[in-house]
Design a protein around this motif. Structure first.
Motif, PDB file in Angstrom:
ATOM      1  N   PHE A 238       0.837  -1.195   0.000  1.00 32.13           N
ATOM      2  CA  PHE A 238       0.000   0.000   0.000  1.00 32.13           C
ATOM      3  C   PHE A 238       0.880   1.257   0.000  1.00 32.13           C
ATOM      4  O   PHE A 238       1.819   1.384   0.797  1.00 32.13           O
ATOM      5  CB  PHE A 238      -0.906   0.049   1.221  1.00 32.13           C
ATOM      6  CG  PHE A 238      -1.602   1.374   1.400  1.00 32.13           C
ATOM      7  CD1 PHE A 238      -2.634   1.756   0.567  1.00 32.13           C
ATOM      8  CD2 PHE A 238      -1.200   2.251   2.407  1.00 32.13           C
ATOM      9  CE1 PHE A 238      -3.258   2.985   0.726  1.00 32.13           C
ATOM     10  CE2 PHE A 238      -1.820   3.466   2.578  1.00 32.13           C
ATOM     11  CZ  PHE A 238      -2.851   3.835   1.731  1.00 32.13           C
ATOM     12  N   GLY A 239       0.508   2.199  -0.878  1.00 29.64           N
ATOM     13  CA  GLY A 239       1.110   3.528  -0.876  1.00 29.64           C
ATOM     14  C   GLY A 239       2.598   3.524  -1.162  1.00 29.64           C
ATOM     15  O   GLY A 239       3.150   2.627  -1.804  1.00 29.64           O
ATOM     16  N   GLY A 240       3.269   4.574  -0.679  1.00 34.15           N
ATOM     17  CA  GLY A 240       4.704   4.702  -0.861  1.00 34.15           C
ATOM     18  C   GLY A 240       5.093   5.865  -1.760  1.00 34.15           C
ATOM     19  O   GLY A 240       4.256   6.630  -2.257  1.00 34.15           O
ATOM     20  N   ARG A 241       6.398   5.968  -1.975  1.00 30.04           N
ATOM     21  CA  ARG A 241       6.973   7.031  -2.804  1.00 30.04           C
ATOM     22  C   ARG A 241       7.513   6.415  -4.095  1.00 30.04           C
ATOM     23  O   ARG A 241       8.351   5.501  -4.045  1.00 30.04           O
ATOM     24  CB  ARG A 241       8.109   7.688  -2.034  1.00 30.04           C
ATOM     25  CG  ARG A 241       8.685   8.936  -2.665  1.00 30.04           C
ATOM     26  CD  ARG A 241      10.041   9.280  -2.057  1.00 30.04           C
ATOM     27  NE  ARG A 241      10.031   9.243  -0.600  1.00 30.04           N
ATOM     28  CZ  ARG A 241       9.841  10.321   0.167  1.00 30.04           C
ATOM     29  NH1 ARG A 241       9.655  11.510  -0.385  1.00 30.04           N
ATOM     30  NH2 ARG A 241       9.871  10.201   1.480  1.00 30.04           N
ATOM     31  N   PRO A 253       3.965  12.368  -7.155  1.00 24.49           N
ATOM     32  CA  PRO A 253       3.194  12.419  -5.892  1.00 24.49           C
ATOM     33  C   PRO A 253       3.220  11.075  -5.174  1.00 24.49           C
ATOM     34  O   PRO A 253       3.474  10.025  -5.773  1.00 24.49           O
ATOM     35  CB  PRO A 253       1.786  12.787  -6.371  1.00 24.49           C
ATOM     36  CG  PRO A 253       1.963  13.381  -7.731  1.00 24.49           C
ATOM     37  CD  PRO A 253       3.135  12.697  -8.331  1.00 24.49           C
ATOM     38  N   TYR A 254       2.947  11.156  -3.893  1.00 21.86           N
ATOM     39  CA  TYR A 254       2.867   9.927  -3.110  1.00 21.86           C
ATOM     40  C   TYR A 254       1.735   9.045  -3.631  1.00 21.86           C
ATOM     41  O   TYR A 254       0.768   9.530  -4.244  1.00 21.86           O
ATOM     42  CB  TYR A 254       2.648  10.248  -1.634  1.00 21.86           C
ATOM     43  CG  TYR A 254       3.744  11.086  -1.025  1.00 21.86           C
ATOM     44  CD1 TYR A 254       5.044  11.067  -1.530  1.00 21.86           C
ATOM     45  CD2 TYR A 254       3.477  11.904   0.072  1.00 21.86           C
ATOM     46  CE1 TYR A 254       6.045  11.833  -0.958  1.00 21.86           C
ATOM     47  CE2 TYR A 254       4.469  12.661   0.661  1.00 21.86           C
ATOM     48  CZ  TYR A 254       5.749  12.633   0.125  1.00 21.86           C
ATOM     49  OH  TYR A 254       6.746  13.399   0.685  1.00 21.86           O
ATOM     50  N   LEU A 255       1.835   7.762  -3.340  1.00 18.69           N
ATOM     51  CA  LEU A 255       0.883   6.778  -3.848  1.00 18.69           C
ATOM     52  C   LEU A 255      -0.108   6.359  -2.770  1.00 18.69           C
ATOM     53  O   LEU A 255       0.212   6.382  -1.580  1.00 18.69           O
ATOM     54  CB  LEU A 255       1.626   5.540  -4.363  1.00 18.69           C
ATOM     55  CG  LEU A 255       2.647   5.790  -5.485  1.00 18.69           C
ATOM     56  CD1 LEU A 255       3.458   4.528  -5.756  1.00 18.69           C
ATOM     57  CD2 LEU A 255       1.930   6.252  -6.755  1.00 18.69           C
ATOM     58  N   GLY A 256      -1.298   5.981  -3.218  1.00 24.92           N
ATOM     59  CA  GLY A 256      -2.319   5.428  -2.323  1.00 24.92           C
ATOM     60  C   GLY A 256      -2.937   4.171  -2.904  1.00 24.92           C
ATOM     61  O   GLY A 256      -4.032   3.777  -2.492  1.00 24.92           O
ATOM     62  N   ASP A 257      -2.232   3.508  -3.824  1.00 26.25           N
ATOM     63  CA  ASP A 257      -2.784   2.323  -4.480  1.00 26.25           C
ATOM     64  C   ASP A 257      -2.586   1.074  -3.623  1.00 26.25           C
ATOM     65  O   ASP A 257      -1.817   1.053  -2.659  1.00 26.25           O
ATOM     66  CB  ASP A 257      -2.164   2.128  -5.869  1.00 26.25           C
ATOM     67  CG  ASP A 257      -0.641   2.214  -5.833  1.00 26.25           C
ATOM     68  OD1 ASP A 257      -0.078   2.306  -4.713  1.00 26.25           O
ATOM     69  OD2 ASP A 257      -0.001   2.183  -6.892  1.00 26.25           O
ATOM     70  N   GLU A 275      -6.349   6.909   0.149  1.00 26.93           N
ATOM     71  CA  GLU A 275      -5.615   8.134   0.433  1.00 26.93           C
ATOM     72  C   GLU A 275      -4.111   7.869   0.382  1.00 26.93           C
ATOM     73  O   GLU A 275      -3.633   6.906   0.989  1.00 26.93           O
ATOM     74  CB  GLU A 275      -6.006   8.663   1.813  1.00 26.93           C
ATOM     75  CG  GLU A 275      -7.482   8.999   1.950  1.00 26.93           C
ATOM     76  CD  GLU A 275      -7.817   9.501   3.338  1.00 26.93           C
ATOM     77  OE1 GLU A 275      -6.866   9.824   4.092  1.00 26.93           O
ATOM     78  OE2 GLU A 275      -9.012   9.569   3.682  1.00 26.93           O
ATOM     79  N   PRO A 276      -3.336   8.694  -0.310  1.00 26.66           N
ATOM     80  CA  PRO A 276      -1.884   8.482  -0.404  1.00 26.66           C
ATOM     81  C   PRO A 276      -1.216   8.586   0.969  1.00 26.66           C
ATOM     82  O   PRO A 276      -1.559   9.454   1.781  1.00 26.66           O
ATOM     83  CB  PRO A 276      -1.423   9.597  -1.348  1.00 26.66           C
ATOM     84  CG  PRO A 276      -2.646   9.977  -2.124  1.00 26.66           C
ATOM     85  CD  PRO A 276      -3.792   9.799  -1.186  1.00 26.66           C
TER      86      PRO A 276
END
Length: 555
Positions: A238-241, A253-257, A275-276
């Protein structure tokens, strides 16, 4: 311990047991600036809660740090955190005492960030890849709770396996019995452009592998949150840079996948984004991904609200639902009808008995008969130690016990049937004498007749009246009927109807008639009897083999 919520932070250390998620420290200011906190909380995973008010419990404050790893012991009673600023750079927490103590492990490279720690649940050993025992990110550190010490082994070169040595994600897969790695920067903390690399360390053999996966894989990233479900059959990212730069070389941008790797088929599945976040704490419980804390897409500390993603329905939800247990589903309903409960119990017992009988029947058809072959002259082995009963022996003993119980029940039923038959016969024998004293006839009751038996209802005849003539020493048959017309004998032997059962008024005795006695004989029709050798004194018969009369007949 209190139950109020922790302050929102980014980069906390987190680790979980089977029932709780533990979160320590983190930065409370935007952009991961400012001094970290020492707050320590646990999140309940056994009770339901809303995402706006998670079920937190405050624990004893621990080391103040951010972006650092934590891991639990095999028995889930002790937790250790690394990358502390003060020597010896590690600290342990005891759940039973709710107290922190300094670790004696020596870790010279504890000033490095981006190192992960994961526990092999089969051995209880904690592994830190590119860890803290050297300053070159080339060691695989091994920490043991029992000795409270860390040792190192050297890793293969980054050009062979695991090119990412910083800010990666690592999890223990219970299903694969291995550590899985994904994402991160290279040994010089530079981005790894392109590709999708999942690395596996099989701890039992200390072998490294690069897994070949299929499906829509996540792009390479760092500072993401990675976890597994309880049985280790899925890994969630989940998420990350993003580590890949944009078209003009700018930071993305930061991730929210959400991406899920099936660790059985090694197939990726993409979920619905949320949400990222970066530097967030996360875990999976009851097929629900729980995310808390971190930094959002505006580079601000995320709010205190938790995020919950249902992996089954692929949707973000507003509440957490724990696994259902037997004790949690039991209710105390005082309005439940006792008759309904009793009926349900009886029905359940009937079904169980039917299953047991069917199982015994099948077992008897396929099981071999055990015969004792030891002769009387052989030495007895009673004093010798007996080996432990095998599962099959225990199963046979249980079946034998059930057979004995069924036979005892059958014997009791047979005894009851015999007693009932004897009572009926006794009533039949007493009825002719009672009938002579009955003034008014009553309706003949219907007697039970088993159509499967050879029994026929007996025919009763009237008693012979008294005579005033002197007894001659010969019967009436010898005097009047021998040598006479045989048809007269048949006509004379007219059967009486079956007398009623039960007593009526006995006030008026029957009048004695001084006439020639009426001779009675058996009816002309012969009743149908059971086969010879299989007759019983009851009103039914059934086939039994010679020998034990209670033996079960094998079809």
């Amino acid at each position: 311990m209190t139950t109020h919520s922790p302050a929102p932070v980014s980069g906390p250390a987190f680790a979980r047991t089977s029932t709780r998620l533990y979160v320590l420290g983190g930065n409370p200011l935007d952009g991961n600036n400012g001094p970290p906190l020492s707050q320590f909380y646990s999140l309940d995973l056994t009770s339901p809660w809303n995402t706006t008010t998670p079920a937190w419990t405050e624990l004893a404050s621990g080391p103040a740090q951010a972006i650092f790893p934590a891991a639990f012991s095999q028995d889930q009673t002790k937790m250790i955190v690394f990358h502390l600023t003060a020597a010896p750079n590690a600290s342990r927490y005891d759940i039973n005492t709710n107290a922190w103590t300094r670790s004696s492990a020596i870790l010279p490279g504890s000033d490095f960030q981006g190192i992960g720690a994961v526990t092999d649940t089969n051995t209880g050993v904690v592994y830190m890849t590119a860890g803290y025992t050297t300053r070159l990110r080339d060691s695989l550190d091994v920490y043991k709770f029992s000795a409270d010490s860390a040792t190192k082994t050297y890793m293969p070169g980054p050009d062979i396996v695991l090119p990412a040595r910083a800010y990666y994600g690592n999890v223990w897969s219970k299903y694969r019995k291995s550590i899985l790695y994904f994402g991160g920067y290279n040994i010089l903390s530079q981005p790894i452009v392109g590709g999708n690399i999942v690395t596996e360390l099989v701890t039992a053999t200390q072998t490294w592998n690069t897994l070949t996966t299929s499906g829509p894989a996540p792009p390479m990233r760092a500072d993401h949150c990675m976890t597994t479900n309880e049985d280790g059959t899925m890994m969630v990212v989940f998420g990350g840079r993003p580590t890949d730069p944009g078209q003009n070389g700018q930071n993305l941008p930061y991730l929210g996948d959400v991406y899920i790797l099936n660790t059985i088929t090694l197939t990726w599945t993409q979920g619905n984004p949320g949400e990222p976040r970066i530097y967030a704490a996360c875990t999976v419980s009851n097929s629900q991904l729980i995310v808390w804390g971190g930094t959002d897409s505006n580079n601000l500390v995320a709010p205190a609200k938790a995020l919950v993603y249902n992996l089954t329905s692929a949707s973000w939800i507003s509440s957490f639902t724990p696994k259902t247990t037997v004790s949690e589903t039991a209710t105390d309903d005082s309005h439940v009808n006792a008759g309904a409960i009793a009926g349900g119990v009886v029905a359940s017992v009937a079904v169980i008995c039917a299953c047991v009988l069917f199982y015994v029947f099948r077992r008897r058809r396929h099981a071999r008969t055990l015969v004792r072959t030891t002769s009387d002259n052989e030495d007895s082995n009673d004093n010798q130690p007996k080996p432990a009963a095998s599962p099959k022996t225990r199963e046979d003993d249980e079946l034998q016990r059930l057979r004995v119980q069924l036979q005892n029940q059958q014997e009791q039923l047979d005894l009851q049937r015999r007693l009932l038959a004897l009572q009926q016969q006794q009533q039949h024998l007493q009825t002719p004498l009672q009938q002579s004293h009955v003034s008014t006839p009553s309706q003949q009751p219907q007697l039970y007749h088993d159509p499967s038996s050879g029994y026929q209802q007996p025919i009763y005849y009237s008693l012979a009246p008294m005579t005033s003539q002197a007894y001659s020493g010969e019967s009436d048959l010898n005097q009047s009927y021998i040598g006479s017309n045989p048809q007269a004998l048949v006509n004379h032997l007219t059967p009486m109807p079956t007398p009623p059962i039960g007593l009526t008024s006995l006030s008026t005795p029957a009048t004695v008639v001084a006439t020639k006695p009426t001779v009675t004989a058996v009816p002309a029709s012969k009743p149908i009897l059971a086969p010879l050798g299989m007759r019983h004194d009851s009103n039914y018969w059934e086939e039994r083999p010679p020998g034990n009369p209670h033996a079960i007949i094998t079809p």
